[in-house]
Design a protein around this motif. Structure first.
Motif, PDB file in Angstrom:
ATOM      1  N   VAL A 110       0.819  -1.402  -0.086  1.00  0.00           N
ATOM      2  CA  VAL A 110       0.173   0.123  -0.004  1.00  0.00           C
ATOM      3  C   VAL A 110       0.846   1.295   0.042  1.00  0.00           C
ATOM      4  N   HIS A 111       0.775   2.100  -1.172  1.00  0.00           N
ATOM      5  CA  HIS A 111       1.698   3.242  -0.989  1.00  0.00           C
ATOM      6  C   HIS A 111       0.832   4.463  -0.564  1.00  0.00           C
ATOM      7  N   SER A 112       1.003   4.642   0.707  1.00  0.00           N
ATOM      8  CA  SER A 112       0.238   5.832   1.375  1.00  0.00           C
ATOM      9  C   SER A 112       1.095   6.942   1.772  1.00  0.00           C
ATOM     10  N   ALA A 113       2.505   6.694   1.623  1.00  0.00           N
ATOM     11  CA  ALA A 113       3.468   8.037   1.750  1.00  0.00           C
ATOM     12  C   ALA A 113       3.089   9.055   0.831  1.00  0.00           C
ATOM     13  N   GLY A 114       3.204  10.108   1.240  1.00  0.00           N
ATOM     14  CA  GLY A 114       2.706  11.303   0.541  1.00  0.00           C
ATOM     15  C   GLY A 114       2.992  12.542   1.125  1.00  0.00           C
ATOM     16  N   LEU A 115       2.904  13.693   0.500  1.00  0.00           N
ATOM     17  CA  LEU A 115       3.008  15.176   0.760  1.00  0.00           C
ATOM     18  C   LEU A 115       2.137  15.677  -0.100  1.00  0.00           C
ATOM     19  N   ALA A 116       1.687  17.101   0.357  1.00  0.00           N
ATOM     20  CA  ALA A 116       0.795  17.758  -0.692  1.00  0.00           C
ATOM     21  C   ALA A 116       1.278  19.418  -0.354  1.00  0.00           C
ATOM     22  N   ILE A 117       1.175  19.888  -1.789  1.00  0.00           N
ATOM     23  CA  ILE A 117       1.640  21.313  -2.160  1.00  0.00           C
ATOM     24  C   ILE A 117       0.639  21.740  -2.849  1.00  0.00           C
ATOM     25  N   SER A 118      -0.147  22.723  -2.193  1.00  0.00           N
ATOM     26  CA  SER A 118      -1.176  23.371  -2.838  1.00  0.00           C
ATOM     27  C   SER A 118      -0.507  24.973  -3.082  1.00  0.00           C
ATOM     28  N   LYS A 119      -0.246  25.260  -4.486  1.00  0.00           N
ATOM     29  CA  LYS A 119       0.091  26.603  -4.865  1.00  0.00           C
ATOM     30  C   LYS A 119      -0.570  26.610  -6.315  1.00  0.00           C
ATOM     31  N   PRO A 120      -0.520  28.089  -6.626  1.00  0.00           N
ATOM     32  CA  PRO A 120      -0.926  28.159  -8.119  1.00  0.00           C
ATOM     33  C   PRO A 120       0.182  28.242  -8.988  1.00  0.00           C
ATOM     34  N   LEU A 121       0.127  28.076 -10.292  1.00  0.00           N
ATOM     35  CA  LEU A 121       1.008  27.741 -11.106  1.00  0.00           C
ATOM     36  C   LEU A 121       2.371  28.523 -11.010  1.00  0.00           C
ATOM     37  N   ALA A 122       2.230  30.053 -10.839  1.00  0.00           N
ATOM     38  CA  ALA A 122       3.146  30.904 -10.944  1.00  0.00           C
ATOM     39  C   ALA A 122       4.062  30.736  -9.866  1.00  0.00           C
ATOM     40  N   GLU A 123       3.396  30.058  -8.605  1.00  0.00           N
ATOM     41  CA  GLU A 123       4.182  29.790  -7.308  1.00  0.00           C
ATOM     42  C   GLU A 123       4.659  28.672  -7.153  1.00  0.00           C
ATOM     43  N   THR A 124       4.404  27.679  -8.058  1.00  0.00           N
ATOM     44  CA  THR A 124       4.870  26.254  -8.033  1.00  0.00           C
ATOM     45  C   THR A 124       6.383  26.185  -8.469  1.00  0.00           C
ATOM     46  N   SER A 125       7.308  25.792  -7.584  1.00  0.00           N
ATOM     47  CA  SER A 125       8.883  25.884  -7.819  1.00  0.00           C
ATOM     48  C   SER A 125       8.994  24.483  -8.675  1.00  0.00           C
ATOM     49  N   GLU A 126      10.130  24.363  -9.215  1.00  0.00           N
ATOM     50  CA  GLU A 126      10.702  23.168  -9.804  1.00  0.00           C
ATOM     51  C   GLU A 126      10.841  22.133  -8.645  1.00  0.00           C
ATOM     52  N   ALA A 127      11.243  22.697  -7.704  1.00  0.00           N
ATOM     53  CA  ALA A 127      11.662  21.707  -6.416  1.00  0.00           C
ATOM     54  C   ALA A 127      10.268  21.175  -5.881  1.00  0.00           C
ATOM     55  N   ASP A 128       9.089  22.033  -6.029  1.00  0.00           N
ATOM     56  CA  ASP A 128       7.606  21.442  -5.473  1.00  0.00           C
ATOM     57  C   ASP A 128       7.486  20.268  -6.522  1.00  0.00           C
ATOM     58  N   TRP A 129       7.517  20.595  -7.908  1.00  0.00           N
ATOM     59  CA  TRP A 129       7.284  19.685  -8.750  1.00  0.00           C
ATOM     60  C   TRP A 129       7.892  18.328  -8.631  1.00  0.00           C
ATOM     61  N   ASP A 130       9.172  18.527  -8.471  1.00  0.00           N
ATOM     62  CA  ASP A 130      10.207  17.424  -8.441  1.00  0.00           C
ATOM     63  C   ASP A 130       9.695  16.375  -7.070  1.00  0.00           C
TER      64      ASP A 130
END
Length: 701
Positions: free
Chosen positions: A524-544
Motif C-alpha cells: 500500500v503506497h500511502s506515503a505522501g505530501l501535499a503542496i497547494s500553490k498556483p502555477l506561478a508559485e509552484t517551483s521546480e523543487a515543488d514539482w520534483d
C-alpha cells in the motif's frame, strides 16, 4: 521461605521472594507464578510445552466437605503466560477412581472425555492429556517440563543408565510411552517401586519433578536440570568437537541475511503449494554449528524425539542442496534447482503417512516442510502465522540442543516413525486443531505500508493487522515508526525507515519484509505530501518532490514488490492511495493534482500488465481527510483554505458539507476502502474506490 540457593549456570533462577510473598498462602497463585517463571526460560520448556499443577483443599459445594482439588494447565495452554483462565480444577479423588474403569491402551481416548466428570471448577479450561500424569502422583506441586538437557538424557540410546549415572537412586526412569492414562499409571508404579525419589525421567520425552511447596518444586526442577546440564557440558568438553566438527563455513552475518532475504520468497512460494505460509529466519550460533556440521546428513533425517518438537516442526527438516556461496540472483534458475527437493520431500512425507496411517487416521495434512536448513546461511521455518513459525524455529533449536547433548553422552535416538505418526495424527490432536478459531480474512498475508508512521498509513496498517495480516510499517520518521509499532501485538508487525524516493531505501524495506515474514503479498503506497500553490508559485523543487514521492516512489515500490510476488507465485495486491484531486480540476493544485493523476493512471497500466501474475492493482481516492491526517499539519491546510477563501479552522466543516453524504472522512474510512479491495473484492483490478462522502465531480463513470 528459603533464601536463594547456590548460583545456577545453565538455568535462570527467577524466584522473587517479594513477589511470591504477595500471594500469601494462595497456592494456586504461587503455582501460576512458578509456571510463568519456568516458562520464561526456553532452556527449561518452550512455548506450549510442559505442564504444571498444584493440589489444594477446597470445600465441596454440594456436601460442604473438604476435598482435594488439583489445579493444572488446561489443554492448549502455555506455562509462560498461564493465568487462572487457562487452568482446569478437578476433584483429585474422582480422577484417581478412573483407574476402576480404565480398560487399557485402546481406551485412552475415551478416558480424556471422562476427565470432564471430575471437574470441580465450572470455569475450567478443558483438561489436557497430561492430567492423569499429575493426578495419580501424590505431591502437592508438580512440574512436567521439556528441558533440552533432560530430553538429551531421555533421547540418549542408554538413557536409563545415564539417568542412574547422573542422579543415582534419586531419580526414576520410565520408558517412552505416548502421554495418556496408562503413562500416569506407569509414573505411579515407578514411585511405588522407588520411594523417596525426587523426580522421573520419561524416555524420549521429558521430566517430572515435585515438591511440598511451590518454591520447593521450583528449586527441585532447577537443580535436576542443572545436574543434567553440567553432565552434558562435561561430556562435550571430553569429546572435543560437536556434531563431528564443521564441514561448511558460514557466510558473514550481513551476507547471510542478504542471501536469506533473496531466497525467502522462493521458499515461501514452494512451501505454500497448499496454503499460504508465513516465514521466519534464524542464523544463531546454535543453528550454524549444527547445519554446518559433518553429522547433519545423519542426524537431520532421524527427526526429533520429544512429541512437542515434531508436532511443531514436522517429523524432519528439508536440507537444501545449495552451497553458501551459490549465486541465487537468477530466480528461475534457483527455483529449478529447489523444486525437485520440495517434490521429493512431499513424496517422502506422503509415504510416511501411508505407511503409518490407521483406519481412523485424519486425512494427510500439508506435506510441505516446516523447517528448512541452508548450510552456511541459516534455518528457515514456515507456518500459518508468525507466532507459529517462530515457535517452530525455537522448538527445532531445542531439538538441536537435544541432539547435541545426546550425541555427547552416547548417541542420539529419535522416536520410531510409527510412534511419531501416532502422536502427529492422534485423534485428540486433530480435535484440538478443529477447535482452533477460524482464521481472519488476511491471515497468512504480509502487507507493506508506506507512510505508516501516522495518519492514513497507520490507520491502513491497523486495519490490515486487525484482519489478520502481518504488517511492515515504513516511514521517513523513525520516531513515529517506533511509537507506532508498539501498538501491535507480538509477532504482528515490524518497521523499517524508508524514503520512497530512494531505490536502496525501498530495497531495505522489502528485505525487512522478507526476513521478518518471508515475503510480501500486499503493498500500500500511502506515503505522501501535499503542496497547494498556483502555477506561478509552484517551483521546480515543488514539482520534483511531488513527482518523486508520489509517482516515482509508486513506480519503484511496484517494480520491487512485483519481483518478490512473482518469486512467491501466489499473486498479490498493490494499492495506491491517490486523491480525488487526480480526477477533479481544482484551483492552485497543478503539482499535486498532476502527480495524483499519474498515480491513478499507473495503476491502470500495471493492472493490465500484471493480471497474468494474479497481481491486482487498485486505487483508493480519499478526499477531505483532515482529522488525523499528516498532510494537514503543514502548509497544505493553509493553501487549501486560501483556495476556498475560508480559514484553516473552517476546513473540516467545509469538506464535510460539500460531499453528498455530509460526512467527515477519517483515516479509518480510507483503511476500510483498502481492506475492501484486498480482503473482499478479490476479482477487482484496475479500479478506483472513492472514499469521499460522495463528490459528484469525482465520479469515475
Amino acid at each position: 521461605m528459603s533464601t536463594k540457593p547456590k548460583a545456577f549456570k545453565y538455568v535462570n533462577y527467577l524466584w522473587d521472594n517479594k513477589k511470591a510473598g504477595a500471594f500469601g498462602d494462595d497456592q494456586v497463585a504461587l503455582f501460576l507464578y512458578r509456571s510463568n517463571i519456568l516458562g520464561s526460560d526456553l532452556r527449561i520448556t518452550n512455548y506450549g510445552g510442559g505442564n504444571t499443577s498444584c493440589k489444594t483443599t477446597e470445600k465441596d459445594p454440594l456436601t460442604n466437605e473438604e476435598v482435594e482439588v488439583m489445579w493444572i494447565k488446561g489443554s492448549g495452554g502455555d506455562i509462560g503466560t498461564l493465568d487462572k483462565s487457562g487452568i482446569a480444577g478437578l476433584y483429585t479423588e474422582r480422577l484417581r477412581r478412573l483407574k476402576n474403569v480404565y480398560q487399557g491402551l485402546e481406551d485412552e481416548d475415551r478416558m480424556v472425555g471422562l476427565f470432564n466428570h471430575c471437574i470441580y471448577d465450572l470455569d475450567s479450561r478443558a483438561p489436557s492429556i497430561d492430567t492423569p500424569l499429575h493426578g495419580l502422583l501424590p505431591f502437592k506441586h508438580i512440574d512436567h517440563l521439556h528441558p533440552d538437557a533432560l530430553i538429551a538424557v531421555a533421547a540418549a540410546k542408554d538413557s536409563k543408565k545415564v539417568t542412574k549415572e547422573i542422579w543415582g537412586d534419586t531419580m526414576g526412569w520410565v520408558p517412552w510411552q505416548r502421554p495418556g492414562f496408562d503413562l500416569g499409571l506407569q509414573l505411579e508404579k515407578c514411585l511405588e517401586e522407588n520411594p523417596g525419589i525426587r523426580g522421573i525421567v520419561l524416555g524420549s520425552h521429558g521430566l517430572f519433578t515435585w515438591g511440598d511447596t511451590s518454591y520447593e518444586c521450583y528449586i527441585n526442577s532447577l537443580e535436576v536440570i542443572e545436574m543434567a546440564s553440567e553432565y552434558i557440558a562435561k561430556k562435550v568438553k571430553e569429546k572435543g568437537s560437536v556434531f563431528g566438527g564443521a564441514t561448511v563455513k558460514s557466510l558473514q552475518s550481513d551476507e547471510r541475511k542478504e542471501k536469506a532475504a533473496q531466497l525467502m520468497p522462493l521458499l515461501r512460494g514452494l512451501c505454500s503449494s497448499e496454503s499460504r505460509m508465513i516465514g521466519h529466519f534464524n542464523d544463531s550460533d546454535t543453528v550454524l554449528e549444527y547445519i554446518n556440521s559433518h553429522d547433519l546428513e545423519r542426524l537431520a533425517p532421524m527427526g526429533t524425539s520429544c512429541p512437542d518438537h515434531f508436532l511443531r516442526t514436522k517429523i524432519q527438516p528439508l536440507v537444501l542442496n545449495l552451497s553458501p556461496n551459490e549465486d541465487i540472483t537468477d530466480s528461475e534458475k534457483t527455483l529449478k534447482k529447489l523444486k525437485p527437493a520440495f517434490e521429493q520431500y512431499r513424496k517422502e512425507y506422503e509415504a510416511y503417512y501411508n505407511s503409518c496411517k490407521r483406519d481412523n487416521s485424519p486425512a494427510m495434512r500439508d506435506p510441505n516442510p516446516v523447517i528448512i536448513l541452508y548450510p552456511g546461511v541459516g534455518m528457515f521455518s514456515f507456518a500459518k502465522n508468525k507466532q507459529t513459525t517462530r515457535v517452530a524455529s525455537e522448538f527445532y533449536i531445542n531439538a538441536i540442543n537435544v541432539m547435541r547433548g545426546a550425541e555427547a553422552i552416547s548417541a542420539y535416538t529419535s522416536l520410531p516413525r510409527q510412534e511419531a505418526f501416532d502422536i502427529e495424527y492422534w485423534l485428540l490432536e486433530e480435535a484440538k486443531l478443529q477447535r482452533m478459531p477460524k482464521e481472519k480474512p488476511l491471515s497468512r498475508k504480509v502487507a507493506l505500508v508506506t507512510g505508516a508512521g501516522g495518519g492514513i498509513g497507520k490507520a491502513i496498517a491497523d486495519k490490515l493487522a486487525e484482519e489478520g495480516a502481518n504488517v511492515v510499517l515504513t516511514d521517513v520518521a523513525e520516531n513515529r515508526l517506533q511509537e507506532a509499532v508498539q501498538t501491535y501485538k507480538k509477532d504482528t508487525a515490524a518497521y523499517e525507515v524508508c524514503d520512497v524516493t530512494k531505490m536502496d531505501s525501498i530495497q531495505n524495506a522489502y528485505k525487512k519484509a522478507c526476513l521478518e515474514f518471508g515475503g510480501v503479498d500486499i503493498v500500500v503506497h500511502s506515503a505522501g505530501l501535499a503542496i497547494s500553490k498556483p502555477l506561478a508559485e509552484t517551483s521546480e523543487a515543488d514539482w520534483d518532490i511531488l513527482q518523486d514521492v508520489l509517482v516515482k516512489g509508486q513506480f519503484e515500490l511496484a517494480k520491487q514488490g512485483v519481483e518478490i510476488m512473482r518469486k512467491q507465485a501466489q499473486g498479490g495486491d498493490f494499492i495506491s492511495i491517490a486523491s480525488k484531486n487526480g480526477l477533479v480540476a481544482g484551483p492552485n493544485n497543478v503539482g499535486y493534482g498532476t502527480a495524483k493523476a499519474a498515480q491513478q493512471h499507473m495503476v491502470r497500466l500495471l493492472a493490465s500488465e500484471l493480471a497474468s501474475d494474479k497481481i491486482r492493482v487498485n486505487t483508493v481516492n480519499p478526499d477531505g481527510v483532515i482529522v488525523g491526517s499528516k498532510i494537514w499539519e503543514g502548509d497544505w491546510a493553509e493553501g487549501r483554505a486560501k483556495a476556498y477563501g475560508i480559514t484553516v479552522e473552517e476546513l473540516p466543516a467545509h469538506y464535510a458539507k460539500r460531499n453528498l453524504l455530509n460526512e467527515i472522512i477519517y483515516p479509518e474510512d480510507i483503511a476500510n476502502g483498502v481492506f475492501a479491495l484486498v480482503g473482499l473484492l478479490d476479482k477487482s483490478t484496475g479500479n478506483i474506490i472513492n472514499v469521499d462522502g460522495g463528490m459528484a465531480n469525482a465520479f469515475v463513470r
